[in-house]
Motif scaffolding. Structure first.
Motif: not given
Length: 375
Positions: A48-73
């Motif tokens: 409805g356009g009444e609210k504006e949302i800015v999303l501050v999202s973590s997860g970039a490093i965590a999302a890259g672990l499995a594709p790079l074969g890393l078991a942990r951060r």
């Protein structure tokens, strides 16, 4: 409806921060179902356009672990940056696809604290975010982990979210995690109770706040979330701290989590970034008169009041201003390189202009680029 929750329902511009543990599996890699569930809530909140949302999202490093074969951060910076580089693309692609189900576009915004403590960069960041919102997009903000150094341990983006809420002049900050609020003790311990409202720091002085998250893929914990809430509340932005599964309740104004009342007045002052997001590159040691002028008089720092210089820095870098005892009393953006300052020590600007030229007839740190740390 309580006055606090009424403020939530009336909020038009909202910053929502979500942590790594809410988006990824414990072994790393994005959980598409979790991302979609969060996007469902956010899309409904802004419909409805009444609210504006800015999303501050973590997860970039965590999302890259499995594709790079890393078991942990990883602990080393180079592999963290590599994981962020791979993971950031996956993260934004997932959000793009998920929001597309609602016909909503997203825009990626990568920030560092160093960038946004500088006047021109601060204005640019605001204009970009404001324009994205005006055009109906959802900005997805993350720290620029691929090039960050000290900033990569910013507090799992909690503090960044508080500063973004201030930057975009938000009406509300919602911090989502794996715990449904702030408790007066360990949430896992029988007898611990959730604190529904915090009116100021005194309300939680005696509360023992844990520092570790459950899932092990993020860097934040309750300590960083409470600190983020304190920063935002002091800047005039109320905060709801709750679990990701209760995000819909939080955005609808239903009683959930912990509500932090604003404790300060709203302003458009970028100096909040300078105080909480910048990494000092060096230090200037002030004599007693200069300390009084800067701290009590809120005046610019002139060369005559500087007794010594420490570190290597360039014009425009953040530096600490310290008293004779070594205590940091202020932080500011310096107008000279470190190697230039020794010849300026203890001398008047008039004298320096006569000897070195008119470009030296200026402040070492202008009061507009200075924030007092210990008033």
């Amino acid at each position: 409806m309580t006055e606090a929750r009424q403020q939530v329902t009336q909020a038009r511009r909202i910053v929502v921060k979500v942590g790594s543990s809410s988006l990824t599996t414990a072994s790393g890699g994005l959980d598409a179902d979790r991302v979609d569930a969060l996007v469902d809530v956010l899309a409904k909140a802004r419909s409805g356009g009444e609210k504006e949302i800015v999303l501050v999202s973590s997860g970039a490093i965590a999302a890259g672990l499995a594709p790079l074969g890393l078991a942990r951060r990883p602990r080393d910076l180079a592999r963290q940056q590599a994981a962020a580089s791979v993971g950031q693309g996956l993260l934004v692609a997932r959000y793009t696809a998920s929001f597309a189900r609602y016909g909503v576009r997203v825009g990626q915004v990568l920030l560092t604290g160093d960038d946004t403590s500088r006047r021109a960069h601060y204005r640019n960041a605001y204009r970009t975010l404001d324009q994205l919102l005006t055009m109906g997009a959802v900005p997805v903000v993350n720290e620029n982990d691929t090039v960050a150094t000290d900033e990569i341990r910013f507090g799992d983006n909690d503090r960044l979210a508080a500063l973004v809420a201030h930057l975009v002049r938000a009406d509300l900050l919602v911090l989502l995690s794996d715990v449904d609020g702030l408790y007066d003790g360990d949430p896992a311990r029988p007898g611990s109770a959730r604190i529904e409202e915090v009116h100021g720091p005194a309300d939680i002085e005696q509360v023992e706040i844990g520092s570790a998250g459950k899932a092990g893929v993020g860097t934040g914990g309750m300590v960083t979330k409470v600190e983020a809430a304190r920063i935002a509340a002091a800047a005039g932005v109320p905060v709801v701290l709750t679990s990701t599964v209760r995000a819909a309740d939080a955005l609808a104004g239903r009683v959930t989590g912990t509500y932090f009342h604003q404790t300060g007045r709203r302003s458009a002052d970028r100096l909040l970034w300078l105080a909480h997001a910048s990494t000092p590159r060096g230090a200037l040691i002030l004599d007693d008169g200069a300390v009084d002028a800067v701290v009590l008089g809120r005046k610019s720092l002139l060369p005559a009041g500087i007794a010594a210089v420490e570190g290597e820095f360039s014009a425009g870098d953040p530096v600490e201003l310290r008293n004779a005892g070594g205590q940091a009393v202020a932080r500011g953006l310096v107008n000279f390189d470190a190697k230039e300052i020794p010849q300026l020590l203890g001398r008047s600007t008039k004298e320096l202009a006569q000897e070195l030229g008119p470009e030296y007839e200026r402040e070492v740190v202008h009061r507009d680029d200075l924030v007092v740390m210990h008033p």
